[in-house]
Design a protein around this motif. Structure first.
Motif, PDB file in Angstrom:
ATOM      1  N   PHE A  62       0.856  -1.191   0.000  1.00 47.17           N
ATOM      2  CA  PHE A  62       0.000   0.000   0.000  1.00 47.17           C
ATOM      3  C   PHE A  62       0.891   1.239   0.000  1.00 47.17           C
ATOM      4  N   PRO A  63       1.604   1.491  -1.103  1.00 50.94           N
ATOM      5  CA  PRO A  63       2.593   2.577  -1.126  1.00 50.94           C
ATOM      6  C   PRO A  63       1.953   3.970  -1.055  1.00 50.94           C
ATOM      7  N   ASN A  64       2.673   4.887  -0.396  1.00 49.26           N
ATOM      8  CA  ASN A  64       2.155   6.252  -0.287  1.00 49.26           C
ATOM      9  C   ASN A  64       2.245   7.021  -1.606  1.00 49.26           C
ATOM     10  N   SER A  65       2.769   6.386  -2.625  1.00 49.43           N
ATOM     11  CA  SER A  65       2.786   6.987  -3.957  1.00 49.43           C
ATOM     12  C   SER A  65       1.525   6.638  -4.757  1.00 49.43           C
ATOM     13  N   ASP A  66       0.687   5.768  -4.210  1.00 53.56           N
ATOM     14  CA  ASP A  66      -0.535   5.330  -4.887  1.00 53.56           C
ATOM     15  C   ASP A  66      -1.692   6.237  -4.482  1.00 53.56           C
ATOM     16  N   GLU A  67      -2.031   7.169  -5.353  1.00 54.01           N
ATOM     17  CA  GLU A  67      -3.093   8.132  -5.049  1.00 54.01           C
ATOM     18  C   GLU A  67      -4.463   7.478  -4.954  1.00 54.01           C
ATOM     19  N   SER A  68      -4.631   6.297  -5.546  1.00 55.13           N
ATOM     20  CA  SER A  68      -5.937   5.635  -5.492  1.00 55.13           C
ATOM     21  C   SER A  68      -6.291   5.165  -4.074  1.00 55.13           C
ATOM     22  N   ILE A  69      -5.289   5.089  -3.195  1.00 52.32           N
ATOM     23  CA  ILE A  69      -5.575   4.665  -1.830  1.00 52.32           C
ATOM     24  C   ILE A  69      -5.353   5.791  -0.818  1.00 52.32           C
ATOM     25  N   ARG A  70      -5.218   7.021  -1.270  1.00 54.64           N
ATOM     26  CA  ARG A  70      -5.069   8.145  -0.340  1.00 54.64           C
ATOM     27  C   ARG A  70      -6.292   8.184   0.575  1.00 54.64           C
ATOM     28  N   GLY A  71      -6.046   8.256   1.870  1.00 53.47           N
ATOM     29  CA  GLY A  71      -7.114   8.324   2.851  1.00 53.47           C
ATOM     30  C   GLY A  71      -7.776   6.991   3.161  1.00 53.47           C
ATOM     31  N   ILE A  72      -7.257   5.892   2.612  1.00 51.93           N
ATOM     32  CA  ILE A  72      -7.870   4.577   2.825  1.00 51.93           C
ATOM     33  C   ILE A  72      -7.972   4.271   4.323  1.00 51.93           C
ATOM     34  N   SER A  73      -9.059   3.643   4.700  1.00 51.65           N
ATOM     35  CA  SER A  73      -9.222   3.175   6.069  1.00 51.65           C
ATOM     36  C   SER A  73      -8.228   2.046   6.323  1.00 51.65           C
ATOM     37  N   SER A  74      -7.566   2.105   7.447  1.00 51.42           N
ATOM     38  CA  SER A  74      -6.628   1.037   7.779  1.00 51.42           C
ATOM     39  C   SER A  74      -7.342  -0.264   8.114  1.00 51.42           C
ATOM     40  N   LEU A  75      -8.629  -0.199   8.423  1.00 48.64           N
ATOM     41  CA  LEU A  75      -9.406  -1.433   8.547  1.00 48.64           C
ATOM     42  C   LEU A  75      -9.524  -2.111   7.185  1.00 48.64           C
ATOM     43  N   GLU A  76      -9.650  -1.311   6.131  1.00 46.80           N
ATOM     44  CA  GLU A  76      -9.658  -1.875   4.776  1.00 46.80           C
ATOM     45  C   GLU A  76      -8.292  -2.485   4.457  1.00 46.80           C
ATOM     46  N   ILE A  77      -7.229  -1.855   4.904  1.00 54.41           N
ATOM     47  CA  ILE A  77      -5.896  -2.442   4.724  1.00 54.41           C
ATOM     48  C   ILE A  77      -5.845  -3.808   5.402  1.00 54.41           C
ATOM     49  N   LEU A  78      -6.373  -3.904   6.624  1.00 53.03           N
ATOM     50  CA  LEU A  78      -6.391  -5.203   7.318  1.00 53.03           C
ATOM     51  C   LEU A  78      -7.208  -6.229   6.553  1.00 53.03           C
ATOM     52  N   ARG A  79      -8.351  -5.820   5.996  1.00 53.97           N
ATOM     53  CA  ARG A  79      -9.165  -6.757   5.200  1.00 53.97           C
ATOM     54  C   ARG A  79      -8.371  -7.260   3.989  1.00 53.97           C
ATOM     55  N   ARG A  80      -7.659  -6.357   3.345  1.00 54.77           N
ATOM     56  CA  ARG A  80      -6.854  -6.746   2.178  1.00 54.77           C
ATOM     57  C   ARG A  80      -5.681  -7.629   2.572  1.00 54.77           C
ATOM     58  N   VAL A  81      -5.088  -7.365   3.732  1.00 53.44           N
ATOM     59  CA  VAL A  81      -4.002  -8.220   4.231  1.00 53.44           C
ATOM     60  C   VAL A  81      -4.544  -9.629   4.489  1.00 53.44           C
ATOM     61  N   ALA A  82      -5.748  -9.737   5.048  1.00 52.26           N
ATOM     62  CA  ALA A  82      -6.360 -11.056   5.265  1.00 52.26           C
ATOM     63  C   ALA A  82      -6.524 -11.794   3.941  1.00 52.26           C
ATOM     64  N   LEU A  83      -6.844 -11.060   2.873  1.00 49.74           N
ATOM     65  CA  LEU A  83      -6.957 -11.687   1.550  1.00 49.74           C
ATOM     66  C   LEU A  83      -5.598 -12.135   1.015  1.00 49.74           C
ATOM     67  N   ILE A  84      -4.565 -11.335   1.264  1.00 46.26           N
ATOM     68  CA  ILE A  84      -3.210 -11.722   0.855  1.00 46.26           C
ATOM     69  C   ILE A  84      -2.828 -13.025   1.562  1.00 46.26           C
ATOM     70  N   LEU A  85      -3.122 -13.108   2.847  1.00 44.94           N
ATOM     71  CA  LEU A  85      -2.837 -14.330   3.595  1.00 44.94           C
ATOM     72  C   LEU A  85      -3.645 -15.502   3.053  1.00 44.94           C
ATOM     73  N   ALA A  86      -4.906 -15.277   2.768  1.00 41.46           N
ATOM     74  CA  ALA A  86      -5.757 -16.353   2.238  1.00 41.46           C
ATOM     75  C   ALA A  86      -5.176 -16.897   0.938  1.00 41.46           C
ATOM     76  N   GLY A  87      -4.580 -16.027   0.135  1.00 41.24           N
ATOM     77  CA  GLY A  87      -3.938 -16.455  -1.102  1.00 41.24           C
ATOM     78  C   GLY A  87      -2.749 -17.374  -0.857  1.00 41.24           C
TER      79      GLY A  87
END
Length: 169
Positions: A62-87
């Protein structure tokens, strides 16, 4: 297989930002500065979970150079991390964490933090430890310049399906 990962995050406190920790907006005169909502607690937990399976840190995913995720909720980051683990056929079993801050008081918010983090990771709240401590007025945290968080994640990783094993060999 049981795997462990450790995470650490810190953000500086600035005026004009909301203070969000564990997905909870905490009333305070300053908030954490960052590209996302700057939730240091969720970031430390995300890094711990990623580290347990040998993944790179959240700055990579989740790089700080990615404007598409500016302001993203860190709970959403956790949800995405859970998906990375599931993979990787892995899931978080439990986490333990500590917030390091002089102010504000965290105790009134810890139950809500645990619920939020648990929901994002798909685990029962009883498997999410959140504690808070001060830095006894020492260092940046003690001077109220920032907030830090530490976390450890216990991750269970199963064997990939037979078809995936053949692809690995």
């Amino acid at each position: 297989m049981t795997l462990l990962g450790i995470g650490y995050d810190v953000h500086r406190l600035v005026r004009g930002r909301k203070l969000i920790l564990g997905g909870v907006e905490i009333p305070h005169d300053t908030g954490l500065d960052g590209h996302s909502d700057a939730d240091a607690l969720c970031h430390a937990i995300a890094d711990a979970a990623l580290g347990a399976v040998g993944e790179r840190d959240i700055g990579y995913h989740f790089p700080n150079s990615d404007e598409s995720i500016r302001g993203i909720s860190s709970l959403e980051i956790l949800r995405r991390v859970a998906l990375i683990l599931a993979g990787q056929h892995a899931r978080v079993v439990n986490v333990d964490s500590t917030i390091i801050a002089e102010a504000p008081k965290m105790a009134p918010h810890i139950a809500a933090m645990r619920e939020n983090i648990a929901a994002a990771l798909g685990v029962p709240a009883r498997r999410v430890g959140v504690k808070a401590t001060t830095n006894e007025t020492l260092g940046f945290a003690g001077r109220g310049e920032g907030i830090a968080a530490l976390a450890i994640a216990n991750v269970e990783q199963g064997e990939p399906p037979i078809s995936a094993k053949r692809a690995i060999v």
